[in-house]
Enzyme design. Structure first.
Site, PDB file in Angstrom:
ATOM      1  N   ASN A 118       9.314  -3.327   9.519  1.00 14.12           N
ATOM      2  CA  ASN A 118       7.914  -3.044   9.823  1.00 14.12           C
ATOM      3  C   ASN A 118       7.498  -3.748  11.115  1.00 14.12           C
ATOM      4  OD1 ASN A 118       5.026  -4.436   9.474  1.00 14.12           O
ATOM      5  ND2 ASN A 118       4.953  -2.356   8.667  1.00 14.12           N
ATOM      6  N   CYS A 140       6.803   3.001   6.042  1.00 14.18           N
ATOM      7  CA  CYS A 140       5.604   2.490   5.382  1.00 14.18           C
ATOM      8  C   CYS A 140       4.343   3.238   5.798  1.00 14.18           C
ATOM      9  CB  CYS A 140       5.446   1.007   5.676  1.00 14.18           C
ATOM     10  SG  CYS A 140       5.229   0.647   7.434  1.00 14.18           S
TER      11      CYS A 140
END
Length: 179
Positions: free
Chosen positions: A123, A156
């Site tokens: 991420n 995500c």
């Protein structure tokens, strides 16, 4: 051709290790795959074994040959150590000398002449965190070549840096490193 250790860590991008393994094998390289336990949640060892035509190592303590210590002997036979994808967790462990799985133990035992390449995937916030950035800089000082992650829509749902570099870039970096 080269003996390549491919270390796969716990990132959603772990499924791309199948393509990396396949492409490297097609180029004539011997690919030995090492996986962290977390990587096995994303892709099975059997998939990578089928593509590499070699057993895949996950358990540090499962010695295949009693007269050898795998994480030591693997490095002695390797020309290149590639961590792809490299999770924030594994990057931190490598930067600080942790040796708690087959990937980190093998990395710590690598002879200095073995080329080391790291392809982070995580991420954006994890990648940009000062701890991760410091760990990457530390690994550079240890001789690791870093293949920067690319910007993309991440698993995500966030948009930003952190996606694994393209397979083409990874393969090109490997070929350049070996020549």
């Amino acid at each position: 051709m080269a003996n390549i250790l491919l270390a796969v860590t716990g990132s959603i991008s772990a499924y791309k290790a199948a393509d990396i393994t396949s492409q490297l094998t097609k180029l004539g390289h011997q690919v030995k795959v090492l996986m962290t336990p977390a990587a096995t949640a994303f892709i099975t060892p059997l998939t990578l074994q089928s593509l590499s035509k070699q057993s895949v190592l996950v358990d540090l303590m499962a010695e295949e040959t009693p007269d050898q210590i795998q994480h030591i002997d693997l490095g002695k036979q390797a020309d290149l150590f590639l961590v792809a994808p490299a999770s924030a967790n594994t990057i931190a462990k490598l930067a600080h000398g942790f040796a708690d799985n087959i990937v980190t133990s093998t990395a710590l035992a690598l002879p200095t002449n073995v080329k080391k390449i790291l392809a982070p995937a995580m991420n954006t916030k994890m990648l940009e965190h000062p701890a991760t950035q410091n760990n990457i800089e530390t690994l550079k000082s240890y001789g690791y070549q870093i293949i920067p992650p690319r910007e993309a829509l991440l698993a995500c749902g966030d948009q930003g840096a952190g996606a694994l570099a393209t397979i083409e870039i990874i393969l090109t970096t490997i070929q350049e490193s070996l020549t």
